[in-house]
Design an enzyme around this catalytic site. Structure first.
Site, mmCIF file in Angstrom:
data_model
loop_
_atom_site.group_PDB
_atom_site.id
_atom_site.type_symbol
_atom_site.label_atom_id
_atom_site.label_comp_id
_atom_site.label_asym_id
_atom_site.label_seq_id
_atom_site.Cartn_x
_atom_site.Cartn_y
_atom_site.Cartn_z
ATOM 1 N N GLN A 48 48.486 39.729 40.433
ATOM 2 C CA GLN A 48 46.914 40.991 40.796
ATOM 3 C C GLN A 48 46.681 40.741 41.815
ATOM 4 O O GLN A 48 46.588 41.854 42.292
ATOM 5 C CB GLN A 48 45.878 40.503 39.628
ATOM 6 C CG GLN A 48 44.589 41.436 39.823
ATOM 7 C CD GLN A 48 43.723 41.244 38.742
ATOM 8 O OE1 GLN A 48 43.727 41.073 37.270
ATOM 9 N NE2 GLN A 48 42.563 40.072 38.611
ATOM 10 N N GLU A 62 40.461 46.584 45.121
ATOM 11 C CA GLU A 62 39.920 45.735 45.769
ATOM 12 C C GLU A 62 40.043 46.289 47.354
ATOM 13 O O GLU A 62 40.418 45.271 48.889
ATOM 14 C CB GLU A 62 40.654 44.758 45.511
ATOM 15 C CG GLU A 62 39.568 44.196 43.965
ATOM 16 C CD GLU A 62 39.917 42.635 44.134
ATOM 17 O OE1 GLU A 62 40.452 42.088 44.926
ATOM 18 O OE2 GLU A 62 39.012 42.292 43.140
ATOM 19 N N GLU A 71 45.367 30.843 42.572
ATOM 20 C CA GLU A 71 44.282 31.042 41.917
ATOM 21 C C GLU A 71 44.616 31.236 40.269
ATOM 22 O O GLU A 71 45.557 32.453 40.540
ATOM 23 C CB GLU A 71 43.013 31.993 41.732
ATOM 24 C CG GLU A 71 42.227 32.621 41.322
ATOM 25 C CD GLU A 71 41.301 33.142 42.077
ATOM 26 O OE1 GLU A 71 40.511 33.799 41.131
ATOM 27 O OE2 GLU A 71 41.189 33.578 43.033
ATOM 28 N N LYS A 94 32.323 33.240 41.712
ATOM 29 C CA LYS A 94 31.341 33.875 41.428
ATOM 30 C C LYS A 94 29.997 34.565 40.565
ATOM 31 O O LYS A 94 29.603 34.101 39.230
ATOM 32 C CB LYS A 94 32.919 35.388 40.390
ATOM 33 C CG LYS A 94 33.864 35.171 40.894
ATOM 34 C CD LYS A 94 34.912 35.776 39.694
ATOM 35 C CE LYS A 94 35.914 36.084 40.357
ATOM 36 N NZ LYS A 94 36.610 36.815 39.905
ATOM 37 N N ARG A 144 33.692 40.712 42.921
ATOM 38 C CA ARG A 144 34.319 41.166 42.067
ATOM 39 C C ARG A 144 35.776 42.645 42.421
ATOM 40 O O ARG A 144 34.829 43.127 43.147
ATOM 41 C CB ARG A 144 32.940 41.757 40.556
ATOM 42 C CG ARG A 144 32.520 40.512 40.294
ATOM 43 C CD ARG A 144 33.485 39.165 39.483
ATOM 44 N NE ARG A 144 34.701 38.897 38.770
ATOM 45 C CZ ARG A 144 33.963 39.209 36.918
ATOM 46 N NH1 ARG A 144 33.156 37.833 37.526
ATOM 47 N NH2 ARG A 144 35.228 39.434 36.420
#
Length: 429
Positions: free
Chosen positions: A163, A205, A286, A338, A367
């Protein structure tokens, strides 16, 4: 001290064009705080519940009028008259008012909007910037950006499975230079992709989202961009990955890399990450395994936990109960923070505190669905976390956080710290 005289919520849009909640809190002194709530794409199953209307005739069911109404009709009457600086009591009152373990009655998006707006109003009342209100006189650490410059998975419409591919400018002397280094690599990456005839459209993003022959090719084009920008991979700039492995995990208990047509067992996943870490200057992974693959996580931590940062996002969801389990099992060595995963400022600070006491690092994160709200920039400095994830140096919803950090560094002057490699205080350098 100043008490709350008004709380008002409204429906606004996030960076994906979906509705989200914005809250304004006014104090009897005239101080006002405003906060907008973000929204994730690859959400963990154990996150606090984001309340959506489900009315398909409005915003394809994604409206947040129920959450807005919950603020205006249920939360506001309960909190009006309370002292704004009593954040713990205010957050506790909202948690009790909701009465569910995951904030599903009132909505974490309703509760968080109020929690953050209260903190901002209280900071203004005290005449303090938000980072100093949160962290006190010792709030002085500017974060190393974990900048997402190439997107795949749920953040992009391409064939890349991992991702997020990120760069971290650990060799920079300060935040301002760190940001410059990242921006230069980002622009060089665009040129590298362009020269190969690859797409330079961006994902949620701000990172580029080309179709590539493999996940490893993504790493290679980033290394080429780092060198073209005049930096040394592994010294000036290191790499971080977020495979968001929960999204790859299927009912057969295996990880499906559909872009590459490869299926891996948990053991093969650990081997795969170890091979990449040995081959490339990767310092952080992550969600290297799925949120409920505790045995896989244990194996990953045993193999790589002393060598690199292993961040739990879906694994921990900013939740002290999940984090406590991970600490006791010796799983991961870092937590992603978050705000909307847990739903109040107080619980977020509790998770950061628990992580630090256990020797885990904390990485404050945006996010994929963001707004012009820059609260996380103040939060990361306030808690001296030392690392931030807030996307590419593109799209205003990302850049607004970086610009706020530039202002904070400027305000701190000579007292500002930038940790560089020392941000990874729990792994061998």
């Amino acid at each position: 001290m100043s008490s709350i005289i008004d709380i008002f919520a409204r429906e606004i849009l996030d960076s994906r064009g979906n509705p989200t909640v914005e809250v304004e809190v006014e104090l009897d002194s005239g101080a006002v705080g405003r906060a907008a709530v973000p929204s994730g794409a690859s959400t963990g199953a154990f996150e606090a519940v984001e309340l959506r209307d489900g009315d398909k005739s409005r915003y394809l069911g994604k409206g947040v009028l129920k959450a807005v109404q919950n603020v205006n009709d249920i939360i506001a009457p309960e909190l009006i008259g309370m002292e704004a600086q009593d954040q713990v009591a205010i957050d506790k009152a909202m948690i009790e008012l909701d009465g569910t373990p995951n904030k599903s009655k009132l909505g974490a998006n309703a509760i968080l909007g109020v929690s953050l707006a209260v903190a901002k109003a209280a900071a203004e009342e005290c005449g303090l910037p938000l980072y100093q209100y949160i962290g006190g006189v010792n709030a002085k650490t500017l974060p190393v950006p974990m900048m997402n410059i190439l997107n795949g998975g749920k953040h992009a419409d391409n064939n890349v499975d991992i991702q997020e591919f990120m760069i971290m400018p650990v060799g920079a002397p300060n935040f301002r230079e760190a940001l410059r280094m990242c921006s230069e690599v980002y622009h060089n990456l665009k040129n590298v992709l362009h020269s190969k005839g690859l797409s330079t459209t961006v994902g949620d993003e701000g990172g580029f989202a080309p179709n590539l022959t493999s996940n490893e090719e993504a790493i290679q084009v980033i290394l080429e961009a780092i060198e073209k920008a005049g930096y040394v991979p592994g010294e000036d700039i290191v790499l971080a990955l977020d495979p968001a492995s929960t999204e790859l995990y299927k009912e057969d208990g295996k990880y499906h890399f559909e872009g590459e047509g490869i299926v891996r067992t948990p053991e093969e996943m650990v081997d795969f990450w170890e091979q990449l870490v040995n081959k490339y200057p990767i310092v952080s992974i992550e969600d290297g395994l799925a949120e409920e693959d505790w045995n896989g996580w244990k194996l990953l931590t045993e193999r790589l936990g002393k060598k690199i940062q292993l961040v739990g996002d879906d694994l921990f969801v900013t939740n002290t109960q999940r984090l406590s389990k991970g600490i006791s099992m010796g799983v991961a060595n870092s937590i992603l923070i978050k705000l909307n995963q847990i739903g109040t400022l107080t619980e977020t600070l509790d998770a950061i505190e628990m992580a630090k006491r256990a020797g885990y690092t904390a990485v404050v994160s945006h996010r994929s669905g963001e707004t012009e709200d820059s609260t996380i920039a103040d939060l990361v400095v306030g808690v001296n976390a030392g690392q931030i994830k807030t996307g590419a140096p593109a799209r205003t919803d990302r850049v607004v956080k970086y610009n706020q950090l530039l202002r904070i560094e400027e305000a701190l002057g000579s007292t500002a710290q930038y940790l560089g490699k020392n941000a990874f205080y729990n792994i061998k350098k």
